[in-house]
Motif scaffolding. Structure first.
Motif, short mmCIF file in Angstrom:
data_model
loop_
_atom_site.label_atom_id
_atom_site.label_comp_id
_atom_site.label_asym_id
_atom_site.label_seq_id
_atom_site.Cartn_x
_atom_site.Cartn_y
_atom_site.Cartn_z
N ASN A 1 -33.81 71.35 7.17
CA ASN A 1 -32.88 71.27 8.29
C ASN A 1 -32.91 69.88 8.90
O ASN A 1 -33.80 69.09 8.62
N TYR A 2 -31.94 69.59 9.74
CA TYR A 2 -31.79 68.24 10.26
C TYR A 2 -32.91 67.84 11.22
O TYR A 2 -33.27 66.67 11.31
N THR A 3 -33.49 68.81 11.92
CA THR A 3 -34.60 68.49 12.83
C THR A 3 -35.79 68.00 12.02
O THR A 3 -36.41 66.99 12.37
N ASP A 4 -36.12 68.70 10.93
CA ASP A 4 -37.21 68.26 10.06
C ASP A 4 -36.90 66.90 9.46
O ASP A 4 -37.78 66.04 9.37
N CYS A 5 -35.67 66.72 9.05
CA CYS A 5 -35.24 65.45 8.47
C CYS A 5 -35.51 64.31 9.45
O CYS A 5 -36.11 63.30 9.10
N ALA A 6 -35.05 64.48 10.68
CA ALA A 6 -35.23 63.44 11.70
C ALA A 6 -36.71 63.15 11.92
O ALA A 6 -37.12 61.99 12.01
N PHE A 7 -37.52 64.20 11.98
CA PHE A 7 -38.96 64.04 12.19
C PHE A 7 -39.60 63.26 11.03
O PHE A 7 -40.40 62.36 11.25
N LEU A 8 -39.21 63.59 9.81
CA LEU A 8 -39.84 63.00 8.63
C LEU A 8 -39.50 61.52 8.43
O LEU A 8 -40.32 60.78 7.90
N VAL A 9 -38.32 61.08 8.83
CA VAL A 9 -37.94 59.69 8.55
C VAL A 9 -38.02 58.76 9.76
O VAL A 9 -37.84 57.55 9.60
N CYS B 1 -29.00 62.38 10.11
CA CYS B 1 -29.65 63.58 10.66
C CYS B 1 -29.37 63.71 12.16
O CYS B 1 -29.01 64.79 12.64
N LEU B 2 -29.54 62.62 12.88
CA LEU B 2 -29.31 62.64 14.33
C LEU B 2 -27.85 62.95 14.64
O LEU B 2 -27.54 63.72 15.55
N PHE B 3 -26.95 62.37 13.85
CA PHE B 3 -25.53 62.61 14.05
C PHE B 3 -25.22 64.09 13.86
O PHE B 3 -24.51 64.69 14.66
N GLU B 4 -25.76 64.69 12.80
CA GLU B 4 -25.54 66.11 12.53
C GLU B 4 -26.15 67.01 13.60
O GLU B 4 -25.68 68.12 13.83
N LEU B 5 -27.19 66.53 14.27
CA LEU B 5 -27.80 67.28 15.36
C LEU B 5 -27.05 67.11 16.67
O LEU B 5 -27.43 67.66 17.70
N GLY B 6 -25.98 66.30 16.64
CA GLY B 6 -25.19 66.06 17.84
C GLY B 6 -25.78 64.98 18.74
O GLY B 6 -25.34 64.79 19.87
N LYS B 7 -26.76 64.26 18.22
CA LYS B 7 -27.40 63.18 18.99
C LYS B 7 -26.73 61.86 18.62
O LYS B 7 -27.33 60.97 18.01
N ILE B 8 -25.48 61.77 19.03
CA ILE B 8 -24.63 60.65 18.64
C ILE B 8 -25.18 59.32 19.17
O ILE B 8 -25.26 58.34 18.42
N GLU B 9 -25.57 59.30 20.43
CA GLU B 9 -26.10 58.07 21.02
C GLU B 9 -27.34 57.59 20.27
O GLU B 9 -27.50 56.40 19.99
N GLU B 10 -28.22 58.53 19.94
CA GLU B 10 -29.46 58.20 19.25
C GLU B 10 -29.23 57.77 17.81
O GLU B 10 -30.07 57.09 17.22
N SER B 11 -28.10 58.15 17.23
CA SER B 11 -27.84 57.81 15.83
C SER B 11 -27.37 56.36 15.66
O SER B 11 -27.41 55.82 14.55
N LEU B 12 -26.95 55.70 16.74
CA LEU B 12 -26.36 54.37 16.65
C LEU B 12 -27.34 53.31 16.13
O LEU B 12 -27.04 52.61 15.17
N ASN B 13 -28.50 53.16 16.76
CA ASN B 13 -29.41 52.08 16.36
C ASN B 13 -29.90 52.20 14.93
O ASN B 13 -29.93 51.19 14.21
N PRO B 14 -30.29 53.40 14.47
CA PRO B 14 -30.67 53.48 13.05
C PRO B 14 -29.52 53.13 12.11
O PRO B 14 -29.72 52.47 11.09
N ALA B 15 -28.30 53.53 12.47
CA ALA B 15 -27.14 53.20 11.62
C ALA B 15 -26.90 51.69 11.60
O ALA B 15 -26.62 51.12 10.54
N LYS B 16 -27.03 51.04 12.75
CA LYS B 16 -26.88 49.58 12.80
C LYS B 16 -27.93 48.90 11.93
O LYS B 16 -27.62 47.97 11.19
N THR B 17 -29.18 49.35 12.06
CA THR B 17 -30.26 48.76 11.25
C THR B 17 -29.95 48.90 9.77
O THR B 17 -30.10 47.95 9.00
#
Length: 162
Positions: free
Chosen positions: A1-9, A27-43
């Motif tokens: 699941n996406y929560t495990d995914c986020a935790f693992l990476v 993973c964060l995007f799929e969890l609805g954590k759009i704001e939190e998904s930005l910095n990893p995507a930029k990196t």
């Protein structure tokens, strides 16, 4: 699941491993954590994981920052991401800027992005280039039912049927 995914990476992304950052962003995007998904995507995008650039682009588009959205999508497209090429094309097409969209859509279609093929076919039609059938054909070969219908419609236009 996406929560495990986020935790693992998360740790791997903290170490600036671009592939891990791209996965974390998804993973964060799929969890609805759009704001939190930005910095990893930029990196990820800045480190040549170019499909992540379309995630950054989508974030800025959601914030009504089209200029930023286009900039990030162009970066991804220039790096070879079909999703990013399609995103740039869609941004331009949505504003009726078909000349600007054409090359990006064409490049995305060359990478087998069916939405980009659809966009370049539309651009061909709107700009009267006469190449829409070629791109509807390609889009249809990518299993898009709408393109297959348009391919047949363009092949046998109603006004030419006797």
């Amino acid at each position: 699941n996406y929560t495990d995914c986020a935790f693992l990476v998360t740790n791997k992304c903290s170490n600036k491993e671009p592939v891990a950052c791209a996965i974390l962003s998804d993973c964060l995007f799929e969890l609805g954590k759009i704001e939190e998904s930005l910095n990893p995507a930029k990196t990820a995008c800045e480190n040549k994981i170019y499909d992540a650039c379309s995630t950054v682009s989508a974030y800025y588009l959601n914030k009504n920052l089209k200029g930023e959205a286009v900039q990030w999508a162009k970066m991804g497209c220039d790096g070879g991401s079909s999703m990013s090429c399609g995103a740039v094309a869609a941004l331009y097409v949505s504003d009726g800027e078909f000349k600007e969209a054409f090359d990006f859509a064409k490049k995305g279609c060359q990478f087998n992005d069916k939405n980009a093929c659809k966009a370049v076919a539309l651009c061909c039609s709107k700009l009267k280039y006469g190449c829409e059938h070629e791109y509807y054909e390609k889009c249809c070969s990518l299993k898009d039912a709408d393109c297959c219908k348009m391919k047949e419609k363009k092949k046998y236009p109603a006004d030419k049927v006797k």
